[in-house]
Design a protein around this motif. Sequence first.
Motif, PDB file in Angstrom:
ATOM      1  N   SER A 260       0.862  -1.183   0.000  1.00 29.51           N
ATOM      2  CA  SER A 260       0.000   0.000   0.000  1.00 29.51           C
ATOM      3  C   SER A 260       0.893   1.226   0.000  1.00 29.51           C
ATOM      4  O   SER A 260       1.900   1.278   0.717  1.00 29.51           O
ATOM      5  CB  SER A 260      -0.916  -0.001   1.222  1.00 29.51           C
ATOM      6  OG  SER A 260      -1.686   1.184   1.277  1.00 29.51           O
ATOM      7  N   SER A 262       0.048   4.289   0.935  1.00 24.28           N
ATOM      8  CA  SER A 262      -0.238   5.216   2.036  1.00 24.28           C
ATOM      9  C   SER A 262      -1.102   4.494   3.053  1.00 24.28           C
ATOM     10  O   SER A 262      -1.560   3.371   2.824  1.00 24.28           O
ATOM     11  CB  SER A 262      -0.923   6.486   1.528  1.00 24.28           C
ATOM     12  OG  SER A 262      -2.220   6.187   1.046  1.00 24.28           O
ATOM     13  N   ARG A 263      -1.337   5.161   4.148  1.00 17.25           N
ATOM     14  CA  ARG A 263      -2.140   4.556   5.210  1.00 17.25           C
ATOM     15  C   ARG A 263      -3.616   4.469   4.841  1.00 17.25           C
ATOM     16  O   ARG A 263      -4.368   3.719   5.475  1.00 17.25           O
ATOM     17  CB  ARG A 263      -1.984   5.354   6.502  1.00 17.25           C
ATOM     18  CG  ARG A 263      -0.543   5.401   7.023  1.00 17.25           C
ATOM     19  CD  ARG A 263      -0.445   6.192   8.315  1.00 17.25           C
ATOM     20  NE  ARG A 263       0.928   6.295   8.759  1.00 17.25           N
ATOM     21  CZ  ARG A 263       1.544   5.377   9.501  1.00 17.25           C
ATOM     22  NH1 ARG A 263       0.884   4.305   9.865  1.00 17.25           N
ATOM     23  NH2 ARG A 263       2.804   5.551   9.861  1.00 17.25           N
ATOM     24  N   THR A 264      -4.039   5.231   3.839  1.00 17.95           N
ATOM     25  CA  THR A 264      -5.458   5.256   3.471  1.00 17.95           C
ATOM     26  C   THR A 264      -5.734   4.589   2.130  1.00 17.95           C
ATOM     27  O   THR A 264      -6.900   4.340   1.802  1.00 17.95           O
ATOM     28  CB  THR A 264      -5.968   6.698   3.426  1.00 17.95           C
ATOM     29  OG1 THR A 264      -5.179   7.458   2.501  1.00 17.95           O
ATOM     30  CG2 THR A 264      -5.872   7.340   4.808  1.00 17.95           C
ATOM     31  N   TRP A 267      -5.072  -1.853  -0.615  1.00 17.01           N
ATOM     32  CA  TRP A 267      -3.991  -2.824  -0.726  1.00 17.01           C
ATOM     33  C   TRP A 267      -3.953  -3.391  -2.146  1.00 17.01           C
ATOM     34  O   TRP A 267      -4.984  -3.607  -2.770  1.00 17.01           O
ATOM     35  CB  TRP A 267      -4.183  -3.958   0.272  1.00 17.01           C
ATOM     36  CG  TRP A 267      -3.954  -3.561   1.703  1.00 17.01           C
ATOM     37  CD1 TRP A 267      -4.897  -3.222   2.617  1.00 17.01           C
ATOM     38  CD2 TRP A 267      -2.697  -3.464   2.366  1.00 17.01           C
ATOM     39  NE1 TRP A 267      -4.319  -2.913   3.820  1.00 17.01           N
ATOM     40  CE2 TRP A 267      -2.954  -3.059   3.702  1.00 17.01           C
ATOM     41  CE3 TRP A 267      -1.375  -3.673   1.973  1.00 17.01           C
ATOM     42  CZ2 TRP A 267      -1.943  -2.865   4.632  1.00 17.01           C
ATOM     43  CZ3 TRP A 267      -0.363  -3.492   2.901  1.00 17.01           C
ATOM     44  CH2 TRP A 267      -0.642  -3.088   4.208  1.00 17.01           C
ATOM     45  N   PHE A 354       3.821  -2.713   9.942  1.00 16.90           N
ATOM     46  CA  PHE A 354       3.002  -1.801  10.738  1.00 16.90           C
ATOM     47  C   PHE A 354       2.402  -2.461  11.976  1.00 16.90           C
ATOM     48  O   PHE A 354       2.089  -1.786  12.942  1.00 16.90           O
ATOM     49  CB  PHE A 354       1.875  -1.205   9.883  1.00 16.90           C
ATOM     50  CG  PHE A 354       0.997  -2.235   9.235  1.00 16.90           C
ATOM     51  CD1 PHE A 354      -0.172  -2.651   9.846  1.00 16.90           C
ATOM     52  CD2 PHE A 354       1.350  -2.791   8.017  1.00 16.90           C
ATOM     53  CE1 PHE A 354      -0.976  -3.607   9.248  1.00 16.90           C
ATOM     54  CE2 PHE A 354       0.538  -3.736   7.412  1.00 16.90           C
ATOM     55  CZ  PHE A 354      -0.625  -4.152   8.021  1.00 16.90           C
ATOM     56  N   SER A 369       7.855   5.651   5.767  1.00 23.20           N
ATOM     57  CA  SER A 369       6.822   5.750   6.803  1.00 23.20           C
ATOM     58  C   SER A 369       5.424   5.781   6.217  1.00 23.20           C
ATOM     59  O   SER A 369       4.436   5.545   6.921  1.00 23.20           O
ATOM     60  CB  SER A 369       7.063   6.992   7.662  1.00 23.20           C
ATOM     61  OG  SER A 369       6.992   8.165   6.861  1.00 23.20           O
ATOM     62  N   GLN A 370       5.304   6.082   4.909  1.00 25.34           N
ATOM     63  CA  GLN A 370       4.010   6.112   4.262  1.00 25.34           C
ATOM     64  C   GLN A 370       3.642   4.771   3.629  1.00 25.34           C
ATOM     65  O   GLN A 370       2.507   4.317   3.710  1.00 25.34           O
ATOM     66  CB  GLN A 370       3.999   7.204   3.176  1.00 25.34           C
ATOM     67  CG  GLN A 370       4.226   8.609   3.711  1.00 25.34           C
ATOM     68  CD  GLN A 370       3.120   9.068   4.638  1.00 25.34           C
ATOM     69  OE1 GLN A 370       1.954   8.711   4.446  1.00 25.34           O
ATOM     70  NE2 GLN A 370       3.480   9.831   5.670  1.00 25.34           N
ATOM     71  N   ARG A 372       3.328   0.765   3.098  1.00 25.28           N
ATOM     72  CA  ARG A 372       3.075  -0.342   4.027  1.00 25.28           C
ATOM     73  C   ARG A 372       3.219  -1.670   3.282  1.00 25.28           C
ATOM     74  O   ARG A 372       2.821  -1.801   2.130  1.00 25.28           O
ATOM     75  CB  ARG A 372       1.672  -0.238   4.632  1.00 25.28           C
ATOM     76  CG  ARG A 372       1.479   0.960   5.539  1.00 25.28           C
ATOM     77  CD  ARG A 372       0.137   0.890   6.264  1.00 25.28           C
ATOM     78  NE  ARG A 372      -0.979   0.896   5.328  1.00 25.28           N
ATOM     79  CZ  ARG A 372      -2.241   0.623   5.682  1.00 25.28           C
ATOM     80  NH1 ARG A 372      -2.520   0.323   6.932  1.00 25.28           N
ATOM     81  NH2 ARG A 372      -3.206   0.645   4.775  1.00 25.28           N
TER      82      ARG A 372
END
Length: 449
Positions: A260, A262-264, A267, A354, A369-370, A372
């Motif tokens: 992914s 970003s976190r939003t 997938w 994560f 960090s962005q 995943r």
Amino acid sequence: MAGSMFCRRGRLVAFIFFFVSRLPSGSATAQVPFLMWTSDGLPAVASPAAGHITSNDELAAYLTSVFGSGSHTVLVFLQDKLSKDDFTVFGGVFGNKQESAFLNLEATLQSSSSSVTLPALEWAGLSAIPTLLHETLGVPPLLVDADTLSHLSINTSVSNLLLINLPYCSDMHKLCKEDLRDNDKMIGKILSVMKGKDLPYTAIYTGLQPSRVISETSVSNQQVGRSLLQAVVSDVKPPIMFNQTGSPCIMLWVQNLNVSLSRTSEWVDLATETPSLTGSMCNSSNSVLVLNYASGYTLSFTMSQRLYPVSARNWFTLDSVQLQKNGLTASFTGRHSIYAPAEYSFHCKSVSSFQNALLVPNSSNQTSSQFRLNFIDFQIQGFGLANGTNFSYASDCAGFFTPGIWMGLLTSLLVLTVLVYGLHMIMQLNTMDRFDDPKGPSISVPQSE
């Protein structure tokens, strides 16, 4: 054959043969049962073998031997539909006689002088049985019911073919049993009329067509014997293998390669795509597996091995994992979490960045960090592939002694230590062995004691 199918009084002796006839015959031919009994006598017939289907030619030959000479009065109870399963379902078997839908029929078969039962008669059409009896007796069938028969004058000097139509049920279980009971009562009533007229007769009970037709699959090409009843396991996809020296030097197998950006964002499972391995390399100390996907993703696994003197053996580690997409690169470190002996493979049910992270994002790269990563059922080996196209023994990420096990062991050890110390202190207690006598001198206890 008189009473050849009856085994024990008190059972549904007339229908025991239906259990035997349920043995598979390897045929899907439509069948109807055929029951025949008489007040006089019938020629003997050989008992059919289990699963045998009587042909119409065989039945025609037998009926010719029965009705070939003289005059006969034949009652044909022709039900719209009938199968042998109707007797096993509604016959009140296993001692439950009162629940039977064929009480009158059973009593008639038991009391008749002789009877013939054909569990499986080949069904050749709706008019096969009436036509066969018409040709054998030489008279057309006469449709009657109980009231008509009671007022009918029957001439016994000629043959008579009396046809009684019986309805069959709908698909509802309750209506089936009720209709079969009503038909059985009709059979009993008509036979009572014949008995009251004191007329010799031969009765036949069969179906116009089968009520159940079950196709039986041939077992000639099927495995015979016991087998486990389990879901069919789909084909397992092969592992990703990189060959450099003519034999695999890096192998990777994973159920899902979820990434992914970003976190939003959603997938993306890269395991559904077939990658190219351009840029991969391996030698005795370093291995790099590069997966290039048509969707624009590039995933790289960097591994190394070295000798650790403390353990006196070589260990390999997954130093880093890099993900590239749209010119952005994220780097994750796995050196301190993903390791195994050099001749082993590494396996883990979940490798993520994560949650319970085994891959640590590189702090010097903000993109890390962005992005995943979440690898499901992950197994990799970059060295010591001595088994060809098979993984070596897997070192799993889940250790034998988990934190919970260690806490339980330490707590148990502490409790056991306290218990042993308490028992030891109790065993050291001494009871008094001297007591004062009020009438005598006082006991003098030396201080040295």
